[in-house]
Design a protein around this motif. Structure first.
Motif, PDB file in Angstrom:
ATOM      1  N   PHE A   2       0.942  -1.135   0.199  1.00  0.00           N
ATOM      2  CA  PHE A   2       0.183   0.068  -0.205  1.00  0.00           C
ATOM      3  C   PHE A   2       1.037   1.354  -0.031  1.00  0.00           C
ATOM      4  O   PHE A   2       0.806   2.237  -0.750  1.00  0.00           O
ATOM      5  CB  PHE A   2      -0.990   0.184   1.126  1.00  0.00           C
ATOM      6  CG  PHE A   2      -2.488  -0.605   0.958  1.00  0.00           C
ATOM      7  CD1 PHE A   2      -3.166  -0.186   0.175  1.00  0.00           C
ATOM      8  CD2 PHE A   2      -2.472  -1.937   1.898  1.00  0.00           C
ATOM      9  CE1 PHE A   2      -4.289  -0.822  -0.099  1.00  0.00           C
ATOM     10  CE2 PHE A   2      -3.771  -2.509   1.369  1.00  0.00           C
ATOM     11  CZ  PHE A   2      -4.730  -1.903   0.531  1.00  0.00           C
ATOM     12  N   VAL A   3       1.715   1.288   0.820  1.00  0.00           N
ATOM     13  CA  VAL A   3       2.819   2.431   1.005  1.00  0.00           C
ATOM     14  C   VAL A   3       3.373   2.646  -0.314  1.00  0.00           C
ATOM     15  O   VAL A   3       3.469   3.698  -1.005  1.00  0.00           O
ATOM     16  CB  VAL A   3       3.715   2.087   2.169  1.00  0.00           C
ATOM     17  CG1 VAL A   3       4.748   3.436   2.107  1.00  0.00           C
ATOM     18  CG2 VAL A   3       3.038   2.313   3.347  1.00  0.00           C
ATOM     19  N   TRP A   4       3.982   1.302  -1.200  1.00  0.00           N
ATOM     20  CA  TRP A   4       4.731   1.550  -2.079  1.00  0.00           C
ATOM     21  C   TRP A   4       3.657   2.103  -3.330  1.00  0.00           C
ATOM     22  O   TRP A   4       4.319   3.012  -4.325  1.00  0.00           O
ATOM     23  CB  TRP A   4       5.358   0.162  -2.487  1.00  0.00           C
ATOM     24  CG  TRP A   4       6.050   0.062  -3.555  1.00  0.00           C
ATOM     25  CD1 TRP A   4       6.725   1.141  -4.144  1.00  0.00           C
ATOM     26  CD2 TRP A   4       6.834  -1.158  -4.385  1.00  0.00           C
ATOM     27  NE1 TRP A   4       7.695   0.735  -5.175  1.00  0.00           N
ATOM     28  CE2 TRP A   4       7.664  -0.567  -5.546  1.00  0.00           C
ATOM     29  CE3 TRP A   4       6.496  -2.428  -4.268  1.00  0.00           C
ATOM     30  CZ2 TRP A   4       8.227  -1.497  -6.175  1.00  0.00           C
ATOM     31  CZ3 TRP A   4       7.059  -3.223  -4.872  1.00  0.00           C
ATOM     32  CH2 TRP A   4       8.085  -2.714  -5.945  1.00  0.00           C
ATOM     33  N   TYR A   5       2.473   1.639  -3.040  1.00  0.00           N
ATOM     34  CA  TYR A   5       1.631   2.035  -4.260  1.00  0.00           C
ATOM     35  C   TYR A   5       1.405   3.418  -4.313  1.00  0.00           C
ATOM     36  O   TYR A   5       1.311   4.162  -5.658  1.00  0.00           O
ATOM     37  CB  TYR A   5       0.232   1.279  -4.024  1.00  0.00           C
ATOM     38  CG  TYR A   5      -0.909   2.013  -5.030  1.00  0.00           C
ATOM     39  CD1 TYR A   5      -0.975   1.505  -6.436  1.00  0.00           C
ATOM     40  CD2 TYR A   5      -2.035   2.696  -4.328  1.00  0.00           C
ATOM     41  CE1 TYR A   5      -2.216   2.189  -7.211  1.00  0.00           C
ATOM     42  CE2 TYR A   5      -2.999   3.178  -5.313  1.00  0.00           C
ATOM     43  CZ  TYR A   5      -2.896   2.833  -6.585  1.00  0.00           C
ATOM     44  OH  TYR A   5      -3.958   3.203  -7.551  1.00  0.00           O
ATOM     45  N   PHE A   6       1.052   4.197  -3.093  1.00  0.00           N
ATOM     46  CA  PHE A   6       0.626   5.444  -3.095  1.00  0.00           C
ATOM     47  C   PHE A   6       1.876   6.510  -3.057  1.00  0.00           C
ATOM     48  O   PHE A   6       1.853   7.521  -3.587  1.00  0.00           O
ATOM     49  CB  PHE A   6       0.061   5.945  -1.741  1.00  0.00           C
ATOM     50  CG  PHE A   6      -1.517   5.614  -1.887  1.00  0.00           C
ATOM     51  CD1 PHE A   6      -2.591   5.926  -2.394  1.00  0.00           C
ATOM     52  CD2 PHE A   6      -1.684   4.403  -0.739  1.00  0.00           C
ATOM     53  CE1 PHE A   6      -3.634   5.707  -2.378  1.00  0.00           C
ATOM     54  CE2 PHE A   6      -3.024   3.782  -0.695  1.00  0.00           C
ATOM     55  CZ  PHE A   6      -4.027   4.455  -1.445  1.00  0.00           C
ATOM     56  N   ALA A   7       3.202   5.908  -3.016  1.00  0.00           N
ATOM     57  CA  ALA A   7       4.357   6.728  -3.038  1.00  0.00           C
ATOM     58  C   ALA A   7       4.978   6.491  -4.418  1.00  0.00           C
ATOM     59  O   ALA A   7       5.929   7.288  -4.865  1.00  0.00           O
ATOM     60  CB  ALA A   7       5.385   6.103  -2.038  1.00  0.00           C
ATOM     61  N   SER A   8       4.692   5.741  -5.389  1.00  0.00           N
ATOM     62  CA  SER A   8       5.154   5.555  -6.466  1.00  0.00           C
ATOM     63  C   SER A   8       4.480   6.474  -7.575  1.00  0.00           C
ATOM     64  O   SER A   8       3.443   6.729  -7.504  1.00  0.00           O
ATOM     65  CB  SER A   8       4.717   4.128  -7.263  1.00  0.00           C
ATOM     66  OG  SER A   8       5.415   3.993  -8.216  1.00  0.00           O
ATOM     67  N   GLU A   9       5.469   6.911  -8.261  1.00  0.00           N
ATOM     68  CA  GLU A   9       5.090   7.919  -9.337  1.00  0.00           C
ATOM     69  C   GLU A   9       5.025   7.339 -10.707  1.00  0.00           C
ATOM     70  O   GLU A   9       4.173   7.901 -11.700  1.00  0.00           O
ATOM     71  CB  GLU A   9       6.105   9.065  -9.438  1.00  0.00           C
ATOM     72  CG  GLU A   9       6.173   9.855  -7.917  1.00  0.00           C
ATOM     73  CD  GLU A   9       7.147  11.045  -8.290  1.00  0.00           C
ATOM     74  OE1 GLU A   9       7.963  11.106  -9.239  1.00  0.00           O
ATOM     75  OE2 GLU A   9       7.228  12.012  -7.074  1.00  0.00           O
ATOM     76  N   SER A  10       5.510   6.151 -11.093  1.00  0.00           N
ATOM     77  CA  SER A  10       5.324   5.532 -12.244  1.00  0.00           C
ATOM     78  C   SER A  10       3.936   4.782 -12.481  1.00  0.00           C
ATOM     79  O   SER A  10       3.248   4.252 -11.673  1.00  0.00           O
ATOM     80  CB  SER A  10       6.390   4.380 -12.376  1.00  0.00           C
ATOM     81  OG  SER A  10       6.026   3.433 -13.560  1.00  0.00           O
ATOM     82  N   SER A  11       3.447   5.124 -13.574  1.00  0.00           N
ATOM     83  CA  SER A  11       2.026   4.875 -14.117  1.00  0.00           C
ATOM     84  C   SER A  11       1.915   3.224 -13.977  1.00  0.00           C
ATOM     85  O   SER A  11       0.951   2.566 -13.569  1.00  0.00           O
ATOM     86  CB  SER A  11       1.438   5.446 -15.301  1.00  0.00           C
ATOM     87  OG  SER A  11       0.300   4.993 -15.404  1.00  0.00           O
ATOM     88  N   LEU A  12       2.955   2.792 -14.700  1.00  0.00           N
ATOM     89  CA  LEU A  12       3.162   1.367 -14.974  1.00  0.00           C
ATOM     90  C   LEU A  12       3.125   0.623 -13.517  1.00  0.00           C
ATOM     91  O   LEU A  12       2.351  -0.442 -13.362  1.00  0.00           O
ATOM     92  CB  LEU A  12       4.275   0.998 -15.934  1.00  0.00           C
ATOM     93  CG  LEU A  12       4.331  -0.653 -16.058  1.00  0.00           C
ATOM     94  CD1 LEU A  12       3.186  -1.271 -16.689  1.00  0.00           C
ATOM     95  CD2 LEU A  12       5.552  -0.864 -16.845  1.00  0.00           C
ATOM     96  N   ARG A  13       4.029   0.977 -12.747  1.00  0.00           N
ATOM     97  CA  ARG A  13       4.358   0.327 -11.286  1.00  0.00           C
ATOM     98  C   ARG A  13       2.880   0.423 -10.684  1.00  0.00           C
ATOM     99  O   ARG A  13       2.647  -0.418  -9.966  1.00  0.00           O
ATOM    100  CB  ARG A  13       5.484   1.235 -10.550  1.00  0.00           C
ATOM    101  CG  ARG A  13       5.942   0.693  -9.349  1.00  0.00           C
ATOM    102  CD  ARG A  13       7.258   1.006  -8.868  1.00  0.00           C
ATOM    103  NE  ARG A  13       8.304   1.075  -9.517  1.00  0.00           N
ATOM    104  CZ  ARG A  13       8.767   2.071 -10.116  1.00  0.00           C
ATOM    105  NH1 ARG A  13       8.475   3.512  -9.863  1.00  0.00           N
ATOM    106  NH2 ARG A  13       9.849   1.987 -10.834  1.00  0.00           N
TER     107      ARG A  13
END
Length: 739
Positions: free
Chosen positions: A127-138
């Motif tokens: 969850f943290v990784w999802y909201f912190a990620s800026e890459s659309s694919l990621r």
């Protein structure tokens, strides 16, 4: 511990001296004693050895505990415990079997808890990784994995654990029990725990302990649920619960025969003593014998706390109770019987003297109480003696729900839920088209999460809980409506489909978050202050809110992102039933204010006049009958008009089930009249009424529920006021509370 032998001389009392013990009449309870080997009658109890009867040796034990970790299979461990119990190597009732089973359960829970904690921690990191990620694919990859993982885990939890059905679904008995405090004392949490422990021990001989639910409620109440119990056992269970079973031992006063009756009539006073009645007796013809009194010490020589165990057994004189004393009890009883040989010892149960035989030999370890007991009476008395209540209790509320009624009600709830869900899904499909299909996917995942989390944490599914699930469907749709209406506006402004979706989710986030958080705050307060099955509604509502946030803000957005990035979704079409017209609400504020004032004033007059409170709040009895051939509202009312045992005619209402066929009849009557009404209707109308549901509520329970409801309402309003003030400003918060 030294071996004990029963002393025949001590088992049979001598002829009573003039001022000593009572003569045993018909059914008179007596006492047989077991004397110890030592002269003083004292024994020093040894700690019993614990032999588990399990021969398995964990890996690594043979080499002094060094080497590999023990390979423990929980199912094999449970099977070994059951095998040892069946063979007698693991004795039941002495704490050994229960300890072994508790250890296996704790090991199983620890193992399961470790797995769940690990999975939860991994999902939190994602969850943290999802909201912190800026890459659309990621974001798409992580979001897809989260959606699939959470849904899959929820399905697995539901399949493996299943849902625990509430008493409203499978039928049974529920009671609210009030603890009566001693004069000048208050009920503490430790008192509640003691009562729960005692009641569990008493009921374990009547029903399966695993099916019981006993929990503290409020400051002086105990909540009891026993699924699968019929109405014929309600009186038996209530009697077993309310029996205090306060066992005491006291040396009779030397002049008891001559002074006891006078002390009972308050014409004599003997310092440090009180007069207690003997149990009522009958002669051979069944005629009651004259009442007898015994003069005993106010400060009793030994109390029920000194009883280690009490077991029913069949002896030479019929059914009797074998009582064993604790170490502390033996240390008191030994010197007492040694000092008062050839004096009568009164055995007192709930302020009545069962018997007062002579002490022929000193004893300390235990005794047998005999009398005119049936097998069930001996078992009930033994259970009560082994589980004495330090405080009396009173059953304030008793409710019986038949399995037939429960199944019918569940079917109605399911039908209502399916109907509501179907209509809602049809609407969003027609109104939002492809976006509505994505909303359906998100809603399905949200419902899956609700059932999976309830199975994981072993929450019970109740009828209020089903109402919470249905409400959650509405909350989930509301979140999607906010997003889609914002998306419509962004697309009208000329933005591309991808940009419009991104902006719509970002701008709708705060509205969705605030709406769900305020509802979550209300649900938490409801769970904290609610009583009984209302907690089920709060639980499903809380889980549903979290599931809604997950599905609306993550699942549906990931679906849209995959569609737009892959080129599958190039445009979105929405139906437009509401014309684009601005309404001047503030310009019509005077009309709204007058209309609202009239409605409020009307409500303040009508509500107290009609008094719409149910039995749960007013107190009394409620009977729900399923419609049968020849059973009508008119026939019920006319029949009850002829009932002489009713002071006033009960209220009869007809209820039409939602999503079901037929009718239900609700009868509201005075407290304690339900069983009489049922029997009277069966006799007069010649109907079965096997599926009848009854509930009885004392007035104290209704006042408590009203008080808790008012408290929850006040705290909820204050919490929402503070949150809206923090998020926006005080004027908005005040307007929301006033509305």
């Amino acid at each position: 511990m030294q071996d004990k032998q029963e002393t025949p001389a001590a088992a049979a009392p001598k002829a009573d001296p003039p001022a000593a013990a009572d003569k045993a009449g018909k059914g008179d309870a007596e006492v047989k004693v077991e004397a110890s080997d030592n002269a003083s009658g004292l024994e020093t109890p040894k700690a019993p050895g614990v032999d588990t009867g399990l021969d398995a040796v964990p890996k690594g034990a043979a080499d002094g505990g060094k080497g590999a970790e023990p390979d423990i299979n929980i199912e094999e461990l449970r099977a070994m415990i059951e095998q040892a119990k069946a063979s007698g190597e693991l004795p039941s009732g002495e704490g050994t079997a229960e300890t072994a089973e508790a250890a296996a359960t704790a090991l199983e829970n620890f193992s399961r808890g470790g797995i769940v904690f690990g999975l939860g921690l991994g999902l939190l990191v994602l969850f943290v990784w999802y909201f912190a990620s800026e890459s659309s694919l990621r974001k798409r990859l992580i979001g897809s994995f989260l959606a699939i993982a959470v849904t899959g885990m929820s399905l697995w939890f539901y399949k493996e654990q299943g849902l625990q059905e509430g008493i409203e679904i499978q039928g049974g008995v529920s009671m609210d029990i009030r603890i009566v405090p001693d004069e000048g004392k208050e009920i503490t949490p430790s008192t509640q725990e003691q009562v729960i422990k005692v009641l569990t021990g008493r009921l374990s001989s009547l029903v399966a302990e695993s099916d019981m639910v006993l929990a503290p409620q409020g400051k002086d109440m105990i909540f009891l649920q026993i699924p699968g119990v019929g109405p014929d056992r309600v009186a038996e269970i209530k009697k077993a619960l309310e029996k205090v079973a306060k066992l005491e031992f006291s040396i009779l006063h030397p002049q008891s025969n001559s002074l006891a009756a006078a002390v009972a009539a308050d014409s004599e006073v003997v310092t440090g003593h009180e007069a207690l009645p003997f149990v009522k007796k009958e002669d051979k013809d069944g005629n009651p014998l004259p009442p007898r009194w015994g003069l005993v010490r106010i400060q009793k020589d030994l109390t029920g706390d000194a009883i280690a165990s009490a077991k029913p057994m069949f002896g030479q004189e019929g059914w009797e109770i074998s009582v064993k004393f604790t170490g502390d009890g033996a240390s008191v009883m030994g010197p007492l019987t040694l000092k008062h040989q050839n004096e009568p010892l009164a055995i007192i149960l709930d302020s009545e003297i069962l018997s007062a035989p002579n002490i022929l030999n000193p004893f300390s370890t235990g005794c047998q109480i005999t009398g005119d007991f049936s097998q069930q009476e001996a078992a009930d008395l033994a259970s009560a003696l082994e589980n004495p209540l330090k405080n009396p209790i009173r059953v304030e509320y008793a409710n019986y729900i038949s399995p037939t009624m429960g199944k019918a009600t569940v079917q109605q709830g399911i039908s209502a839920g399916i109907a509501g869900l179907g209509i809602t899904l049809l609407f969003i499909l027609l109104y939002y088209r492809f976006a509505g299909l994505i909303a359906m996917i998100g809603m399905g995942i949200a419902i899956t999460i609700i059932f999976g989390m309830m199975a994981l944490f072993k929450f019970t599914l109740t009828l209020p809980g089903m109402a919470g699930i249905i409400l959650t469907i509405g909350i989930a749709i509301d979140a999607n409506v906010l997003i889609y209406e914002r998306l419509r506006e962004e697309m009208k402004s000329g933005k591309s489909i991808g940009s419009a979706i991104k902006t719509a989710y970002e701008k709708a986030f705060s509205a969705i978050f605030d709406a769900n958080i305020t509802t979550l705050i209300t649900a938490i307060i409801l769970f904290q202050f609610a009583a009984g099955t209302v907690k089920g509604f709060a639980i499903t509502l809380m889980i549903g809110i979290l599931a809604t946030l997950f599905s609306a803000l993550l699942v549906t957005r990931v679906c849209f992102n995959w569609g737009t990035e892959s080129g599958f979704v190039k445009k979105l079409g929405f139906m437009n039933l509401v014309p684009d017209k601005l309404i001047d609400f503030l310009g019509r504020r005077k009309i709204a204010l007058i209309g609202s004032s009239i409605l409020v004033a009307t409500s303040l007059i009508v509500v107290p006049t009609l008094d719409p409170r149910g039995v749960e709040l007013k107190g009394g009895d409620a009977i729900t009958l399923q419609s049968e051939e020849g059973l009508t509202k008119q026939s019920i009312e006319s029949t009850l008009d002829r009932a002489e045992f009713l002071e006033k005619t009960p209220i009869v209402q007809v209820q039409q089930p939602v999503g079901g066929e037929g009718e239900f009849f609700l009868i509201r009557a005075d407290f304690g009249k339900a069983e009489q009404i049922l029997e009277f209707l069966k006799t007069e109308l010649d109907v079965g009424l096997d599926g009848a549901q009854t509930s009885s509520v004392g007035s104290a329970v209704g006042k408590t529920m009203l008080g808790k409801s008012a408290l929850a309402l006040g705290i909820g309003l204050i919490a929402i006021l503070l949150y809206v003030t923090f998020r926006f400003e005080f004027a908005f918060a005040l307007g929301a509370i006033a509305a």
